[in-house]
Enzyme design. Structure first.
Site, PDB file in Angstrom:
ATOM      1  N   ASN A  23      -0.172  15.802 -10.492  1.00  0.00           N
ATOM      2  CA  ASN A  23      -1.235  15.177 -11.277  1.00  0.00           C
ATOM      3  C   ASN A  23      -2.597  15.472 -10.679  1.00  0.00           C
ATOM      4  O   ASN A  23      -2.727  15.641  -9.455  1.00  0.00           O
ATOM      5  CB  ASN A  23      -1.071  13.645 -11.307  1.00  0.00           C
ATOM      6  CG  ASN A  23       0.148  13.185 -12.079  1.00  0.00           C
ATOM      7  OD1 ASN A  23       0.561  13.816 -13.040  1.00  0.00           O
ATOM      8  ND2 ASN A  23       0.720  12.076 -11.646  1.00  0.00           N
ATOM      9  N   ASP A  25      -5.758  13.415  -9.923  1.00  0.00           N
ATOM     10  CA  ASP A  25      -6.167  12.018  -9.830  1.00  0.00           C
ATOM     11  C   ASP A  25      -7.648  11.893 -10.174  1.00  0.00           C
ATOM     12  O   ASP A  25      -8.497  12.582  -9.600  1.00  0.00           O
ATOM     13  CB  ASP A  25      -5.942  11.487  -8.404  1.00  0.00           C
ATOM     14  CG  ASP A  25      -4.469  11.344  -8.069  1.00  0.00           C
ATOM     15  OD1 ASP A  25      -3.634  11.457  -8.979  1.00  0.00           O
ATOM     16  OD2 ASP A  25      -4.163  11.100  -6.882  1.00  0.00           O
ATOM     17  N   GLY A  51      -0.369  13.206  -7.637  1.00  0.00           N
ATOM     18  CA  GLY A  51       1.001  13.216  -8.153  1.00  0.00           C
ATOM     19  C   GLY A  51       1.946  12.978  -6.995  1.00  0.00           C
ATOM     20  O   GLY A  51       1.791  13.581  -5.925  1.00  0.00           O
ATOM     21  N   LYS A  52       2.923  12.103  -7.181  1.00  0.00           N
ATOM     22  CA  LYS A  52       3.796  11.759  -6.055  1.00  0.00           C
ATOM     23  C   LYS A  52       4.544  12.982  -5.526  1.00  0.00           C
ATOM     24  O   LYS A  52       4.706  13.145  -4.325  1.00  0.00           O
ATOM     25  CB  LYS A  52       4.778  10.655  -6.452  1.00  0.00           C
ATOM     26  CG  LYS A  52       4.102   9.322  -6.762  1.00  0.00           C
ATOM     27  CD  LYS A  52       5.103   8.188  -6.878  1.00  0.00           C
ATOM     28  CE  LYS A  52       5.647   7.798  -5.537  1.00  0.00           C
ATOM     29  NZ  LYS A  52       4.646   7.292  -4.612  1.00  0.00           N
ATOM     30  N   ALA A 262      -2.000   7.160  -1.111  1.00  0.00           N
ATOM     31  CA  ALA A 262      -0.889   8.079  -0.806  1.00  0.00           C
ATOM     32  C   ALA A 262      -0.112   7.691   0.445  1.00  0.00           C
ATOM     33  O   ALA A 262       0.617   8.520   0.991  1.00  0.00           O
ATOM     34  CB  ALA A 262      -1.420   9.503  -0.662  1.00  0.00           C
ATOM     35  N   ALA A 263      -0.218   6.454   0.873  1.00  0.00           N
ATOM     36  CA  ALA A 263       0.447   6.062   2.116  1.00  0.00           C
ATOM     37  C   ALA A 263       1.962   6.211   2.023  1.00  0.00           C
ATOM     38  O   ALA A 263       2.602   6.762   2.926  1.00  0.00           O
ATOM     39  CB  ALA A 263       0.086   4.630   2.477  1.00  0.00           C
ATOM     40  N   GLY A 264       2.549   5.726   0.943  1.00  0.00           N
ATOM     41  CA  GLY A 264       3.985   5.839   0.788  1.00  0.00           C
ATOM     42  C   GLY A 264       4.440   7.281   0.673  1.00  0.00           C
ATOM     43  O   GLY A 264       5.483   7.660   1.211  1.00  0.00           O
ATOM     44  N   ASP A 265       3.659   8.112  -0.024  1.00  0.00           N
ATOM     45  CA  ASP A 265       4.003   9.522  -0.152  1.00  0.00           C
ATOM     46  C   ASP A 265       3.899  10.229   1.195  1.00  0.00           C
ATOM     47  O   ASP A 265       4.709  11.109   1.508  1.00  0.00           O
ATOM     48  CB  ASP A 265       3.076  10.200  -1.155  1.00  0.00           C
ATOM     49  CG  ASP A 265       3.249   9.660  -2.565  1.00  0.00           C
ATOM     50  OD1 ASP A 265       4.346   9.172  -2.875  1.00  0.00           O
ATOM     51  OD2 ASP A 265       2.283   9.729  -3.347  1.00  0.00           O
ATOM     52  N   SER A 304      -6.168  12.712   2.220  1.00  0.00           N
ATOM     53  CA  SER A 304      -5.965  11.717   3.286  1.00  0.00           C
ATOM     54  C   SER A 304      -4.793  12.041   4.195  1.00  0.00           C
ATOM     55  O   SER A 304      -4.650  11.454   5.271  1.00  0.00           O
ATOM     56  CB  SER A 304      -5.733  10.334   2.667  1.00  0.00           C
ATOM     57  OG  SER A 304      -4.431  10.230   2.090  1.00  0.00           O
TER      58      SER A 304
END
Length: 315
Positions: A23, A25, A51-52, A262-265, A304
């Site tokens: 994606n 953003d 995009g994840k 995007a921390a989880g990614d 990031s």
């Protein structure tokens, strides 16, 4: 620290295949998130690659793995930007289709001064990733060490990728985001590492997750439902990991958060890279957490995400 050292000493980087969304953003910042029906003046705007799937591919590449991306973009300017950005990270993009009659996916993101966000995703070309594309990529999956999926592409394609990874003897990871209901019963048995956040864990397990103790219970429930290992991320509170028969709480690293987009990614990509390079699950968790802690101190999704040498310097 163990994970960082292990990664830097690996003679040949492990291979990670990421199947998922790409994606652009569209990120607006404001003092607070708007209320329903409200028009609110923002303070800044930027277009940032996201995009994840793309985020996790970049994280895995920056954190030590050889990465191949499988997905789709439109034949438009955003699609070209996203693919060129992945190539700049040495990510193999031969499996990224250019769809002539679909727009590249976009995510509209609002971030407030407390670094919380609200996100609206319009999938565009991501919705065109199908089972045939996964079947056609079997040689790529066969060459991988780790296969990573999320839920921003159609479910049949995700399941086909997980099943192919399982059949080929690869380590399979599912970050079940976004999720709106419990997964079909045959999904969890295809997953080596299920990595939801607390909201997703509650949705999948039927157990409210308001504390690390709740996360332990939810993880055990998800194990009973078929997932081999479960890692529930809890934001600033760290994460709970149920690996084999051991459950543990990994506290978060105190940092000044700027943007949590995007921390989880970053965690998932770093975790996958470490596993692909032979790290233990514990060491992979430590690496992923360290990378995620750095990511939230910076704005944007892919911008990031830190590089491996930044973690080595920190260590």
């Amino acid at each position: 620290m163990t994970a960082v050292k292990h990664q830097s000493e690996a003679a040949v980087p492990g291979r990670v295949v990421v199947i998922g969304s790409l994606n652009m953003d569209l990120v607006g910042r404001a003092e607070r998130l708007p209320h329903p029906g409200e028009t609110l003046a923002g303070t800044s705007f930027a277009t940032i690659a996201g995009g994840k799937g793309g985020n996790q591919a970049v994280a895995a590449a920056r954190l030590g793995a050889q990465v191949t991306m499988l997905g789709a973009v439109g034949a438009d300017a955003y699609g070209a930007q996203l693919v060129n950005g992945l190539k700049a990270e040495n990510i193999d993009c031969q499996g990224v289709a250019r769809i002539a009659d679909a727009a590249t996916g976009v995510a509209m993101i609002i971030v407030d001064e407390a670094s919380q966000n609200a996100i609206l995703i319009i999938p565009g070309a991501n919705a065109r990733v199908d089972v045939a594309a996964i079947n056609g990529a079997e040689p790529v999956l066969a060459a991988a060490d780790v296969v990573v999926c999320q839920l921003e592409i159609p479910y049949p394609a995700v399941l086909a990728a997980l099943q192919a990874g399982r059949r080929l003897g690869k380590t399979t990871i599912l970050n079940p985001a976004p999720v709106t209901a419990a997964l079909p019963g045959d999904w969890l048995s295809q997953i080596d590492y299920l990595i939801p956040n607390e909201i997703e864990a509650a949705m999948l397990s039927g157990i409210a997750v308001d504390s690390p103790q709740d996360a332990c219970i939810a993880a055990q429930r998800l194990r009973m439902l078929g997932a081999r290992n479960v890692i529930i991320t809890l934001g600033a509170r760290g994460l709970v990991a149920l690996i084999d028969n051991d459950v543990a709480h990994y506290p978060g690293t105190p940092v000044h958060a700027v943007d949590t987009t995007a921390a989880g990614d970053t965690f998932t990509g770093g975790f996958a890279a470490a596993l692909a390079n032979g790290a233990t699950p514990h060491a992979a968790i430590v690496l992923g957490q360290s990378a995620a802690a750095i990511s939230v101190t910076r704005a944007g999704a892919q911008p990031s995400i830190p590089y491996l040498h930044e973690l080595e310097h920190q260590a």
